[in-house]
Enzyme design. Structure first.
Site, PDB file in Angstrom:
ATOM      1  N   LYS A  88       0.840  -1.194   0.000  1.00 40.02           N
ATOM      2  CA  LYS A  88       0.000   0.000   0.000  1.00 40.02           C
ATOM      3  C   LYS A  88       0.876   1.244   0.000  1.00 40.02           C
ATOM      4  O   LYS A  88       0.657   2.185  -0.778  1.00 40.02           O
ATOM      5  CB  LYS A  88      -0.912  -0.039   1.232  1.00 40.02           C
ATOM      6  CG  LYS A  88      -1.981   1.008   1.225  1.00 40.02           C
ATOM      7  CD  LYS A  88      -2.811   0.954   2.509  1.00 40.02           C
ATOM      8  CE  LYS A  88      -3.654  -0.330   2.571  1.00 40.02           C
ATOM      9  NZ  LYS A  88      -4.199  -0.568   3.923  1.00 40.02           N
ATOM     10  N   ARG A 104      -2.813   2.855   9.116  1.00 33.69           N
ATOM     11  CA  ARG A 104      -3.153   1.562   8.487  1.00 33.69           C
ATOM     12  C   ARG A 104      -1.911   0.705   8.324  1.00 33.69           C
ATOM     13  O   ARG A 104      -0.847   1.197   7.972  1.00 33.69           O
ATOM     14  CB  ARG A 104      -3.728   1.790   7.086  1.00 33.69           C
ATOM     15  CG  ARG A 104      -5.151   2.283   7.064  1.00 33.69           C
ATOM     16  CD  ARG A 104      -5.632   2.252   5.596  1.00 33.69           C
ATOM     17  NE  ARG A 104      -7.068   2.446   5.495  1.00 33.69           N
ATOM     18  CZ  ARG A 104      -7.650   3.628   5.309  1.00 33.69           C
ATOM     19  NH1 ARG A 104      -6.899   4.721   5.202  1.00 33.69           N
ATOM     20  NH2 ARG A 104      -8.961   3.713   5.225  1.00 33.69           N
ATOM     21  N   GLY A 107      -7.523  -8.472   6.240  1.00 30.54           N
ATOM     22  CA  GLY A 107      -8.218  -8.651   7.505  1.00 30.54           C
ATOM     23  C   GLY A 107      -7.348  -9.163   8.627  1.00 30.54           C
ATOM     24  O   GLY A 107      -7.815  -9.357   9.755  1.00 30.54           O
ATOM     25  N   MET A 122      -4.440  -7.765   9.880  1.00 33.08           N
ATOM     26  CA  MET A 122      -3.797  -6.785  10.762  1.00 33.08           C
ATOM     27  C   MET A 122      -4.706  -5.591  11.003  1.00 33.08           C
ATOM     28  O   MET A 122      -5.803  -5.528  10.471  1.00 33.08           O
ATOM     29  CB  MET A 122      -2.453  -6.386  10.159  1.00 33.08           C
ATOM     30  CG  MET A 122      -1.446  -7.532  10.291  1.00 33.08           C
ATOM     31  SD  MET A 122       0.151  -7.106   9.673  1.00 33.08           S
ATOM     32  CE  MET A 122      -0.242  -6.668   8.007  1.00 33.08           C
ATOM     33  N   ARG A 173      -4.608  -0.523  -6.422  1.00 32.42           N
ATOM     34  CA  ARG A 173      -4.020  -1.869  -6.386  1.00 32.42           C
ATOM     35  C   ARG A 173      -4.496  -2.625  -7.625  1.00 32.42           C
ATOM     36  O   ARG A 173      -5.437  -2.181  -8.295  1.00 32.42           O
ATOM     37  CB  ARG A 173      -4.435  -2.607  -5.109  1.00 32.42           C
ATOM     38  CG  ARG A 173      -5.924  -2.698  -4.948  1.00 32.42           C
ATOM     39  CD  ARG A 173      -6.320  -3.273  -3.603  1.00 32.42           C
ATOM     40  NE  ARG A 173      -7.768  -3.172  -3.441  1.00 32.42           N
ATOM     41  CZ  ARG A 173      -8.398  -3.514  -2.326  1.00 32.42           C
ATOM     42  NH1 ARG A 173      -7.724  -3.945  -1.287  1.00 32.42           N
ATOM     43  NH2 ARG A 173      -9.713  -3.403  -2.255  1.00 32.42           N
ATOM     44  N   HIS A 203     -14.745 -32.683   2.731  1.00 32.92           N
ATOM     45  CA  HIS A 203     -14.757 -33.869   1.868  1.00 32.92           C
ATOM     46  C   HIS A 203     -15.441 -33.570   0.538  1.00 32.92           C
ATOM     47  O   HIS A 203     -14.920 -33.881  -0.534  1.00 32.92           O
ATOM     48  CB  HIS A 203     -15.480 -34.990   2.609  1.00 32.92           C
ATOM     49  CG  HIS A 203     -15.614 -36.248   1.806  1.00 32.92           C
ATOM     50  ND1 HIS A 203     -16.722 -36.543   1.056  1.00 32.92           N
ATOM     51  CD2 HIS A 203     -14.739 -37.258   1.614  1.00 32.92           C
ATOM     52  CE1 HIS A 203     -16.552 -37.693   0.447  1.00 32.92           C
ATOM     53  NE2 HIS A 203     -15.349 -38.159   0.771  1.00 32.92           N
ATOM     54  N   SER A 245       6.043 -43.508 -23.597  1.00 34.74           N
ATOM     55  CA  SER A 245       4.982 -42.634 -23.112  1.00 34.74           C
ATOM     56  C   SER A 245       4.692 -43.031 -21.672  1.00 34.74           C
ATOM     57  O   SER A 245       4.433 -44.201 -21.388  1.00 34.74           O
ATOM     58  CB  SER A 245       3.738 -42.808 -23.990  1.00 34.74           C
ATOM     59  OG  SER A 245       2.673 -42.042 -23.474  1.00 34.74           O
ATOM     60  N   CYS A 270       0.783 -39.703 -21.071  1.00 30.21           N
ATOM     61  CA  CYS A 270      -0.578 -39.870 -21.562  1.00 30.21           C
ATOM     62  C   CYS A 270      -1.549 -40.213 -20.450  1.00 30.21           C
ATOM     63  O   CYS A 270      -2.644 -40.665 -20.708  1.00 30.21           O
ATOM     64  CB  CYS A 270      -0.628 -40.924 -22.667  1.00 30.21           C
ATOM     65  SG  CYS A 270      -0.205 -42.569 -22.090  1.00 30.21           S
ATOM     66  N   TYR A 318       5.920 -34.133 -25.364  1.00 30.84           N
ATOM     67  CA  TYR A 318       4.516 -33.734 -25.365  1.00 30.84           C
ATOM     68  C   TYR A 318       3.814 -34.262 -24.115  1.00 30.84           C
ATOM     69  O   TYR A 318       4.316 -35.167 -23.446  1.00 30.84           O
ATOM     70  CB  TYR A 318       3.792 -34.259 -26.617  1.00 30.84           C
ATOM     71  CG  TYR A 318       3.711 -35.763 -26.655  1.00 30.84           C
ATOM     72  CD1 TYR A 318       2.651 -36.436 -26.038  1.00 30.84           C
ATOM     73  CD2 TYR A 318       4.706 -36.522 -27.254  1.00 30.84           C
ATOM     74  CE1 TYR A 318       2.593 -37.816 -26.019  1.00 30.84           C
ATOM     75  CE2 TYR A 318       4.660 -37.895 -27.242  1.00 30.84           C
ATOM     76  CZ  TYR A 318       3.598 -38.540 -26.620  1.00 30.84           C
ATOM     77  OH  TYR A 318       3.543 -39.905 -26.593  1.00 30.84           O
TER      78      TYR A 318
END
Lengths: 909, 909
Positions: free
Chosen positions: B33, B102, B111, B113, B346, B464, B791, B859, B879
């Site tokens: 900042k 600030r 949030g 500090m 920002r 989960h 592969s 693959c 690849y």
């Protein structure tokens, strides 16, 4: 200097390699037989005059297609020298000289190359010899043999015409053996044979002895490159470039009168190893008479009574050769007119018992060093002591009904079963069974596993039956062609003997013999004093420890007697499989609430504590590695298929139930079955080997780990309080990520601290892990931070490295792979160096990087396999662990691995 | 030189790091900042006067426990400078100066500090300000906030006493919002709040502004080491040593009259990326009014009509800042008495669409390079384009009934099912289902897999449900607490809306919104012009090829449109699973004779040939890798359990059969079922993943390999004859030993020669192998002798490297492992670098040792995962191959991996 192509037997000191003490080089140049003849001549031992044409001459011949320059001149000169020394003349009509022409390569290739005997005979020489010996039968027979051998070996004629003539002659004379033919008949055969050579090879049989010799030498050279010799070398990994030497030796005759004779003997007993001559001889006879058995031979001990001089001389020579070669010798001798000649000596073959005893005796006699004794006995020979054998008395009273290939050692006695299903059924019913098949195939494996032994009427050393039998340590005889199996009549016939299915039969996989009925066996003779001594010496050389895979105190005590220096693997789950405990452990699995489960786990605590205390007592002062629960839970429950069948049956019964009481009983059973089925279904995994087992169980059910750790530490405290010295090491199985080990370690340490606080006793312990998953090997560096030791579970590691299920891969395809050569060894029997071995090396590098002195070992089945033990030594492991009965084998294999490594280091340095 | 502890916003050129152009260092010293405020000041953009206390001061404070020497003197001097510049006085009674205090660390820690606003107010200053502004409500509310913040932040008092007093005041006044309280009421609250501070902290609220400032700065320093900040840093891997800067800024007021105002705006549209200001403002208001929404805000476009000067100036500043930062800005501004002040700027947050469009537009505007555009868009943002979304129109017409966490992106529409079994049943019946549960557990996974989307009323980002949904790419919203689920009544309630089981519901996993009924969705918008452009640029930077895993021509064509440069994997068995072919393939398996089997195999030939010809046409000129038959045979047969149930049913029917006809029919069915059951039982394997599959099948049943090879080559010939350019590559799966590959290669080459001879056409082809078994990786040197390409089958390789079954390990324990942190990533989603990655490296070293230019790729499913793609780039693979719809993601990820590697090389060089 021009190249020299031959050496007389007494020229040893002129051989360049001998001057440099390069005895391997001498054998390379002169072949094994030639080198030994030269050795004997140099030692002053009487060998007939002769010379050896070098392997270099053979190679030059192979390259040029003809004798190299100078060779024939050297042969002529050497022959002249023999004539001079013997006073005999090659082709002479007064005192004729005959010679034998024999091949002799660096490594023995029995029956692969050619020999021509009696070279030098023609009609005139024969007449002269009859004059000299008065034995026309012997002379014509020798002449007949020369012509036949010359015809087949030199001229390449098929043996059938000669054999046909012999057959007809025997039939005409009404005799069974050629030796029973009269001199006149044989004389006629000589004429016939000469005619056959002329007809079939379009060239007369040469009457010139020198021509005979020349062609014979050439034939031996050529036989080096015959197809069968090449095939044999390819299979035995003998280089084609070695070539063969040719030994030309003056013939001596043991049948030239009553003060002549011939025999073969070993310098010690090849069966028992007893240090006394063992062999047979015959007076006034030729070597082949001893072998043919048409006259009863006499034991060598009796020679002293008959011919004390030659007997004493032979005994002295035997000792002399043993001292020279520092090994038991197998010798051929001939006595000609009272004079002893040694025709050949070589290292004698021996049984396992003899090998061990001879090695130990020779150390005690100062002939060889302990190290050499340990090198000479093979692990397979030690293994022999561990299999049941037929007792010597029993064997002497039994006559084999057939012979086959001795493909898997040990004796087996059981009832004949002709199909694998029956073998399995009878086996499960507790009967000893010998599975008898024409040959076996993969579908038969269940029957082979259930059998005590396997017998096939066809199939060779690498047949399916042989491979599987060796794989599973089952005694087996294959290719017993004298046996005829009738699968319809369900019996087998050997000669006149018929054995029905269910009758007893006995087979000896060590010798390949088959006996009718039950031949008594004796158990492993590990108390054999020579074996004990030898293994003690092995222990002096080995650096690799040998521990035992055992699950109970009795096994542990036995393993300790066999020489184990601790327990490398105690599989705690084996304790849960015991019939009295299985219901409790099943309750752990089927419990509906955590509390119920904990109660069941707690009930196992005192049982496991007693198990462990027993192990600690049996291994007092030695490390005991206890592995936490490993297998998937479903292994402890009934099979899905069986449960399903039961449920189906009950359902069918329900439909037919006749009254309410019956209905209720069936219903109750059905509900119970269905409830178990539900649990089994819930635990079902597609690939249980890759599922919820090992450390994964310990993490999911930490109470089991806590209980097992508590049992270990409470047992240790108990043994300490009894005055003992327990050394527990707890091993976490199937770790693939360091975090798994870290968490289990913390759990175990908490329990250890708690038990020590409760008891006020200090317990020294280690916590380590199996390396049995490729990822654990690859990340051993990280894992070593939380492991005091690592132990390779090479069975599982092989399974995942190869992606081959241990459970049933053999039947599915592995045996096919072995049979058709895709794999040369079963990776579950011998550690696969390129794959699994490389992973082990990566793991050790990682672990030692983190923790240079970390203890490491192998606890898979491979721990008892000599080739795998050698790898373990090379990798610098601290120990191998194997089942109790493999410990002696492992001790020897470990010592040999250490000695080989010393050799390699010596060569490198 | 003594250390300097603060810099005024316009001191940027004095910051040592700025002199060295070390802009990262500037942010490190001044925080994000502070650095941006200094930047703006240096650019001549109007920011209120103020200064930044450096992070070094914070660290010194943390170390000493008090302000370091000199800091406070510098603060006093800086405050005096502000007073001088503004003409206001801190604590003055005429034109008082208030400041905000600030925190501002190098990296955003939202949030975490503390902040204290309105510092400098006391009773006298308040009175002076009311005099000046005439707005007692505003002044007392500011004062009330200062006391509350000071009490909680500086003195550490719980917020409850303050909030309780506000609650009571609102109740007394009968209003809902604090802003509706009258000035008098707030004035009373100020008195109450001062009392609370005194009572709870046993110390009066300080009336001295300097004391307020000093304590506020100290409180911000302290907040750096608060527990929550430490936890956040630990989780975000932000070093504790950075410290926070403190920004002290003169407050300006947007509520000081009709020519004042305040607003927030982004320099481009954060939703669509359109290049125009987007934001809201309010006249005569404070910033919090814009956020609170108690007055309707106005769109930023309208500011020009109201205050043309400031509006024009703001638009110019917006452009200026974009040019300076070369990115879209999110700005806060205030207009005080007609004068514009920028309070903060920002980088702006944006949707996936906006991110892509902005990146492309900025390149076209010359602001950033193509390379930078490619770096800025994340693979997840590209992924967004590939999931169905609710259309913009539909969204604008729908009101969400609840909000939850947007844990797995994409839109899903389906009928509500409250239990997984029902979800599975309906899913299998072809219905779109949304599984709705309070939360999910491992037992629910089958239902989750069957569902189109997942909604839970509780559970967080790592619940989960969230993990599984992301894992399987299912849209999901978790923790939608506004929803109440009644599992008895089988319905859910959200506010006044009730949805019954079976009713439709729509969820948006991208936003976390839940809608009643069916909201129309739109399909992946891959034709988006900006995305197409961006991916085209990505292709310029990437060196890694991207191929497709496809099994039919339609898929192949789609993959080619998406940018695939060939087929990396065609799973031929998918062709056998087709309903019309399955019976034929089953016949191959159940055939009783070899002849019958060969006929069945032959029947498959024309079908496979057509399949392959289609693929070759779709991928004309590009490589097509065709893998030979891979899965275990039992996968093609009905399940044992189902067959057994059928048999049981038939048995029961048999018992009840009423006539002979019925009996015969049932009996026939039963026999057929039993016969299939026998075959299934025979094929049963304990661990099919480690059993008879892959190359092992090809060796056991060579006719299948021959048929597949013939289909490949005949198809190639056909396409050549049509004028096409087929590039077949045949891949042998599950090789663990080089001999397996060697034998299959020979078979395939024989077929290739035969087909070419028959047709007279030359087909160019390659033969290669999967590396999907650890042993293949470890022995790749040997394998490369017979492989034109390799592969990596990373799914299977992960399975065996970890010894974790792909089939069901997730449910058994893997999700637990992820939930409790034993594993940080699912190895089946992202390649495990330490284990599988190391094996890949070993394999590549080996293969390249034998064959330096050997083609290599991946693959497995990992081919579409950005982290795995980065690893593939590092390993130098040629690849990656992934499913068609992951190809755009892979193209971008490959480009980013190449750019990161370039950075690393640059740093190293």
């Amino acid at each position: 200097m021009t190249q020299r192509w031959l050496y007389k037997f007494n020229d040893l000191e002129e051989v360049p390699q001998a001057k440099e003490d390069d005895w391997d080089g001498v054998r390379g140049l002169l072949g094994g037989k030639g080198a030994n003849l030269a050795d004997m001549a140099a030692l002053g031992i009487p060998v007939p005059h002769g010379f050896t044409i070098t392997t270099e001459a053979c190679n030059a011949y192979s390259e040029l297609g003809q004798f190299p320059d100078g060779l024939w001149d050297e042969v002529l000169a050497a022959m002249a020298a023999i004539e001079k020394s013997t006073g005999k003349t090659f082709g002479g009509s007064e005192n004729p000289l005959l010679v034998s022409v024999r091949s002799g390569a660096k490594f023995s290739m029995p029956g692969m190359m050619d020999t021509v005997l009696n070279v030098g005979l023609n009609d005139d020489v024969a007449a002269a010899m009859i004059e000299l010996t008065g034995d026309a039968h012997f002379v014509f027979d020798s002449y007949r043999r020369l012509i036949q051998m010359f015809g087949t070996v030199v001229r390449g004629i098929d043996s059938e015409p000669f054999e046909g003539a012999l057959r007809r002659a025997r039939a005409a004379a009404g005799v069974a053996n050629d030796s029973e033919l009269s001199a006149d008949v044989i004389k006629e055969l000589v004429t016939d044979f000469k005619g056959m050579v002329a007809v079939h090879s379009r060239k007369e049989f040469p009457t010139d002895p020198m021509e005979q010799l020349r062609h014979s030498v050439e034939a031996v050279f050529k036989s080096w490159n015959s197809k069968r010799a090449q095939d044999y070398r390819a299979a035995s990994k003998i280089p084609d470039t070695l070539g063969t030497a040719v030994n030309v030796m003056a013939m001596v005759f043991g049948n030239s009168g009553e003060d002549s004779g011939t025999g073969v003997a070993m310098s010690r007993d090849g069966k028992t190893g007893e240090p006394a001559l063992e062999g047979d001889y015959l007076m006034n006879a030729q070597g082949e008479d001893v072998v043919a058995g048409n006259r009863p031979t006499r034991p060598i001990e009796e020679l002293a009574g008959e011919m004390p001089g030659p007997a004493e001389e032979f005994a002295a020579i035997s000792k002399r050769l043993e001292t020279h070669y520092r090994d038991m010798q197998d010798m051929e001798f001939t006595i000609e007119d009272g004079r002893l000649w040694l025709l050949q000596t070589r290292t004698g073959k021996r049984t396992a018992q003899a090998a061990v005893r001879i090695a130990v005796d020779m150390v005690n006699e100062g002939l060889i060093s302990k190290e050499e004794a340990v090198r000479r006995v093979t692990p397979e020979q030690v293994d022999f002591f561990l299999h049941p054998q037929f007792s010597a008395e029993a064997r002497s009273q039994s006559q084999p009904i057939a012979h086959g290939l001795n493909v898997s050692p040990g004796a087996a006695v059981g009832v004949v079963a002709f199909d694998p299903d029956l073998a399995e059924r009878w086996g499960k019913a507790g009967r000893d069974v010998v599975l008898v098949r024409p040959e076996t195939k993969p579908d038969d494996v269940h029957g082979m596993l259930a059998a005590a032994g396997i017998l096939t009427s066809s199939g060779g050393r690498t047949s399916h039956a042989a491979l599987v039998a060796r794989q599973f340590g089952k005694p087996a005889v294959t290719g017993a062609t004298e046996i005829e199996i009738d699968l319809t009549a369900r019996n087998l016939t050997a000669g006149s003997i018929v054995i029905e299915e269910g009758d007893f039969i006995s087979i000896d996989g060590t010798t390949g013999e088959v006996f009718a009925g039950q031949v008594p066996t004796v158990s492993p003779d590990l108390d054999n004093e020579w074996l004990t001594t030898l293994l003690g010496w092995a222990d002096e050389f080995r650096t690799l420890g040998v521990r035992a895979n055992v699950d109970d105190p009795e096994d542990a005590a036995r393993a300790r007697r066999y020489g184990a220096s601790g327990v490398g693997l105690c599989r705690t789950e084996h304790m849960f499989f015991e019939p009295s405990r299985l219901p409790i452990f099943r309750h752990v699995i089927t419990a509906e609430t955590l509390g119920e489960q904990r109660d069941a786990i707690d009930a196992l605590l005192p049982l496991q504590r007693d198990d462990f205390a027993g192990l600690f007592r049996a291994m007092d002062g030695l490390p005991v590695i206890i592995r936490l629960l490993d297998p998937p839970l479903h292994e402890f429950l009934p099979g899905w298929e069986a449960l399903h069948r039961t449920a189906t049956d009950l359902q069918l019964q329900l439909a037919k139930a006749e009254n309410l009481d019956a209905l209720e009983t069936i219903l109750a059973d059905l509900n119970e079955t269905r409830s178990m089925l539900a649990r089994v279904t819930a635990l079902h995994e597609a690939n249980p080997m890759l599922g919820l087992r090992g450390v994964r169980l310990g993490i999911k059910m930490p109470d089991i780990t806590r209980m097992q750790a508590r049992a270990v530490f409470e047992a240790a405290v108990q043994v300490i309080e009894e005055g003992g010295d327990p050394r527990p090491e707890i091993m976490v199985p199937l770790v693939s990520h360091v975090n798994e080990l870290q968490r289990q370690r913390q759990l175990i340490e908490e329990v250890a601290e708690a038990v020590m606080e409760e008891s006020g006793q200090r317990v020294e312990y280690l916590i380590g892990t199996m390396i049995e998953v490729p990822r654990a090997a690859l990340t051993a560096d990280a894992i070593a931070e939380f492991a005091d030791f690592i132990s390779f579970g090479t069975n599982d590691l092989t399974q995942t490295t190869y992606a081959i299920s241990r459970d049933d891969a053999e039947e599915a395809f592995l045996l096919d792979y072995l049979a058709n050569g895709i794999l040369t060894a079963n990776p579950f029997a011998t550690i696969d160096i390129d794959g699994v071995g490389r992973l082990m090396q990566i793991a050790l590098e990682g672990a030692r990087h983190r923790s240079p002195d970390i203890e490491s070992g192998v606890c898979g089945e491979h721990g008892g396999d000599p080739a795998s033990i050698a790898l373990c030594h090379e990798l610098g492991l601290d120990y191998v662990s194997c089942s109790a009965f493999r410990i002696p084998v492992a001790r020897l294999a470990a010592a040999q691995a250490a000695l080989r490594a010393k050799d390699a280091a010596g060569k490198a340095g």
